[in-house]
Design a protein around this motif. Structure first.
Motif, short mmCIF file in Angstrom:
data_model
loop_
_atom_site.label_atom_id
_atom_site.label_comp_id
_atom_site.label_asym_id
_atom_site.label_seq_id
_atom_site.Cartn_x
_atom_site.Cartn_y
_atom_site.Cartn_z
N PHE A 252 0.84 -1.20 0.00
CA PHE A 252 0.00 0.00 0.00
C PHE A 252 0.87 1.25 0.00
CE2 PHE A 252 -2.89 -3.18 1.76
CZ PHE A 252 -4.05 -2.90 1.08
N ARG A 253 0.38 2.25 -0.70
CA ARG A 253 0.99 3.58 -0.69
C ARG A 253 0.06 4.53 0.05
NH1 ARG A 253 1.55 2.71 -6.29
NH2 ARG A 253 0.04 4.39 -6.61
N GLY A 254 0.65 5.41 0.84
CA GLY A 254 -0.14 6.36 1.61
C GLY A 254 -0.69 5.72 2.87
N GLY A 255 -1.39 6.52 3.64
CA GLY A 255 -1.94 6.03 4.90
C GLY A 255 -0.87 5.76 5.93
N ALA A 256 -1.25 5.07 6.98
CA ALA A 256 -0.32 4.71 8.06
C ALA A 256 -0.47 3.22 8.35
CB ALA A 256 -0.61 5.53 9.32
N THR A 257 0.63 2.57 8.61
CA THR A 257 0.62 1.12 8.84
C THR A 257 1.11 0.79 10.23
OG1 THR A 257 1.02 0.67 6.49
CG2 THR A 257 1.50 -1.10 8.03
N LEU A 258 0.30 0.03 10.96
CA LEU A 258 0.72 -0.53 12.25
C LEU A 258 1.33 -1.90 11.97
CD1 LEU A 258 -2.41 0.39 14.44
CD2 LEU A 258 -0.25 1.62 14.24
N VAL A 259 2.62 -2.01 12.17
CA VAL A 259 3.34 -3.21 11.78
C VAL A 259 2.93 -4.39 12.66
CG1 VAL A 259 5.30 -1.93 10.87
CG2 VAL A 259 5.25 -2.57 13.28
N PRO A 260 3.08 -5.63 12.16
CA PRO A 260 2.69 -6.81 12.96
C PRO A 260 3.41 -6.89 14.30
CG PRO A 260 3.10 -7.42 10.67
CD PRO A 260 3.55 -6.00 10.82
N GLU A 261 4.65 -6.42 14.36
CA GLU A 261 5.40 -6.46 15.62
C GLU A 261 4.71 -5.64 16.69
OE1 GLU A 261 8.06 -7.35 12.22
OE2 GLU A 261 6.64 -5.74 12.67
N PHE A 262 4.23 -4.47 16.32
CA PHE A 262 3.53 -3.62 17.28
C PHE A 262 2.21 -4.24 17.71
CE2 PHE A 262 0.18 -0.41 17.84
CZ PHE A 262 0.62 0.20 19.00
N ILE A 263 1.45 -4.76 16.74
CA ILE A 263 0.14 -5.35 17.06
C ILE A 263 0.31 -6.56 17.97
CG2 ILE A 263 -1.91 -6.41 16.07
CD1 ILE A 263 -1.44 -4.79 13.55
N SER A 335 9.90 -4.89 27.27
CA SER A 335 11.27 -5.12 26.81
C SER A 335 11.41 -6.45 26.08
CB SER A 335 12.24 -5.06 27.98
OG SER A 335 11.94 -6.06 28.94
N LEU A 336 10.40 -7.34 26.20
CA LEU A 336 10.44 -8.61 25.47
C LEU A 336 10.22 -8.39 23.97
CD1 LEU A 336 8.36 -10.88 27.88
CD2 LEU A 336 10.83 -10.91 27.53
N ALA A 337 9.92 -7.15 23.59
CA ALA A 337 9.68 -6.85 22.17
C ALA A 337 10.88 -7.18 21.31
CB ALA A 337 9.30 -5.37 22.01
N ALA A 339 12.35 -9.79 21.09
CA ALA A 339 12.25 -11.16 20.59
C ALA A 339 11.60 -11.23 19.22
CB ALA A 339 11.46 -12.02 21.58
N ILE A 340 10.76 -10.24 18.87
CA ILE A 340 10.10 -10.23 17.55
C ILE A 340 10.52 -9.01 16.74
CG2 ILE A 340 8.14 -11.63 18.26
CD1 ILE A 340 6.54 -9.03 18.56
N ALA A 341 11.63 -8.38 17.14
CA ALA A 341 12.22 -7.26 16.39
C ALA A 341 11.35 -6.02 16.39
CB ALA A 341 12.55 -7.68 14.96
N TYR A 342 10.50 -5.84 17.41
CA TYR A 342 9.81 -4.55 17.54
C TYR A 342 10.81 -3.55 18.09
CZ TYR A 342 6.65 -0.93 19.28
OH TYR A 342 6.02 0.27 19.53
N PRO A 343 11.01 -2.41 17.43
CA PRO A 343 12.09 -1.49 17.82
C PRO A 343 11.77 -0.66 19.06
CG PRO A 343 10.90 -0.57 15.96
CD PRO A 343 10.30 -1.93 16.22
N ASP A 344 11.74 -1.31 20.21
CA ASP A 344 11.56 -0.57 21.45
C ASP A 344 12.92 -0.09 21.95
OD1 ASP A 344 12.62 -3.04 22.25
OD2 ASP A 344 11.69 -2.85 24.24
N LEU A 345 12.96 0.42 23.16
CA LEU A 345 14.20 0.97 23.70
C LEU A 345 15.29 -0.09 23.84
CD1 LEU A 345 15.65 3.45 24.92
CD2 LEU A 345 14.76 2.73 27.16
#
Length: 393
Positions: A252-263, A335-337, A339-345
């Motif tokens: 998709f082009r445009g809009g905003a995407t909530l990535v699977p890692e965040f969900i 902080s366990l994020a 493990a699935i490559a969610y870019p937290d701190l």
């Protein structure tokens, strides 16, 4: 009594004084901690020097050279390490705040359901609590990410919600707002609505205490919060437009995407923590004497108003302390994020650590951030607990 015996008596009383002993032991303890800290600092400095590793935070201004899959602010591989850590902090804050809100709503709902007289409802709530809180959180994160979200169809075959959004293995794609000149009316309307809702609730509480008559302050507040920003938004000429996502060649082009890692992180943290909050809610409600319910029924109150106006306000003093602990756990569990490559701190900090070898500085940043978030959460919840506690006559 001789002068020598008097001096011995004063010496004995001096060492037997508990205040003197406590202060002396505290001074000795502080000195010992200081010596240990100094030895650790000097040993660390020698080890860093022997390995030619520079200390300090000058590395934060250097180019990071890595990308992230999700960011609330502008970021690219040409940004510096300081901005990368800021991206991670904001992502941690986002998933923690939204997780706390969702876990609280779901936890209260499940906790009340566990006490329902409906056999099916109460058993379903019990099954949820016993199953969810006995499955490790990390495993639940993997289940949501690898077994639920990743097997979704690709962007071309995405599950579409009319023209509003789409769900695919790339995440949830939604329209993104484009703010115009008068967009400031929205936060202004929201602020005014919150202030007005607070004033209405205080007035309704005072009116009920004097006359016994109730006023739907909650509904009035929700109406103000929803409709007042919309009215000001309309008066400003609708200064916000939506950028709808359009299907391109591969995505998709445009809009905003909530990535699977965040969900995956948001769902796992919310559902897992809600199971513990549900138990705190159930315990708080059961801590209230059943005579309160019987008295409410004798006055003609239905089950809903009884729970909302009598039981829950009294149960909050029991619910809030363990619920505060769950809020802290949710924030730290984020902080366990990594493990699935969610870019937290922790994830962005770990990448920065691997590239710069500034282990001490990165760990200090982690400690300061999580300690600050925990203290802020505890301080706010302690303040809230003091506001809802029972005032004895």
């Amino acid at each position: 009594m001789s002068r020598q015996e008097s001096g011995e008596s004063q010496a004995v009383s001096f060492w037997n004084d508990p205040r003197v002993r406590s202060r002396l032991f505290q001074i000795i303890l502080v000195l010992l901690v200081g010596v240990v800290a100094y030895d650790i600092a000097m040993n660390t400095a020698r080890n860093l020097a022997s390995r030619n590793i520079a200390s300090g935070y000058e590395f934060l201004s250097r180019t990071s050279g890595f990308d992230v899959v999700f960011s609330l602010i502008e970021y690219s591989s040409s940004s510096n390490y300081g901005r990368a850590l800021l991206v991670g902090f904001l992502n941690t804050l986002l998933v923690a705040c939204l997780g706390i809100v969702l876990a609280t709503i779901l936890g209260f709902l499940i906790g009340v359901m566990r006490l329902s007289k409906n056999w099916l409802v109460s058993r379903a709530a019990t099954l949820y609590v016993e199953f969810i809180r006995n499955v490790p959180l990390l495993l639940q994160i993997f289940i949501w990410y690898n077994l639920v979200l990743k097997p979704l169809p690709d962007a071309r075959n995405a599950i579409k919600f009319w023209d509003f959004g789409a769900l695919s293995n790339k995440g949830l794609t939604l329209p993104s707002p484009i703010f115009g000149d008068g967009a400031w009316t929205i936060p202004l309307g929201l602020l005014l609505a919150v202030i007005a809702s607070y004033a209405i609730r205080r007035w309704a509480t005072a009116r009920q205490a004097e006359t016994g008559q109730t006023f739907p302050a909650g509904l009035a507040g929700m109406g103000l919060i929803v409709f007042l920003p919309i009215v000001l938004f309309a008066l400003a000429g609708w200064p916000v437009t939506l950028d709808y996502p359009v299907m391109g060649s591969f995505s998709f082009r445009g809009g905003a995407t909530l990535v699977p890692e965040f969900i995956a992180m948001l769902l796992a943290l919310s559902i897992y923590t809600a199971a513990f909050i549900a138990e705190a809610v159930r315990a708080g409600i059961q801590a209230i004497s059943h005579g309160q319910t019987e008295a409410a029924r004798a006055l003609g109150l239905r089950s809903g108003p009884t729970m909302r106006l009598i039981i829950i306000p009294q149960a909050m003093r029991v619910i809030i302390p363990p619920m505060t602990s769950q809020y802290l756990n949710l924030t730290k569990n984020s902080s366990l994020a990594v493990a699935i490559a969610y870019p937290d701190l922790v994830a962005t900090g770990g990448t920065t650590l691997n590239q710069t070898n500034q282990a001490i500085e990165i760990v200090v940043i982690w400690m300061v951030v999580y300690l600050s978030l925990s203290l802020l959460t505890s301080g706010f919840m302690n303040w809230f607990n003091s506001r809802v506690r029972l005032v004895e006559r």
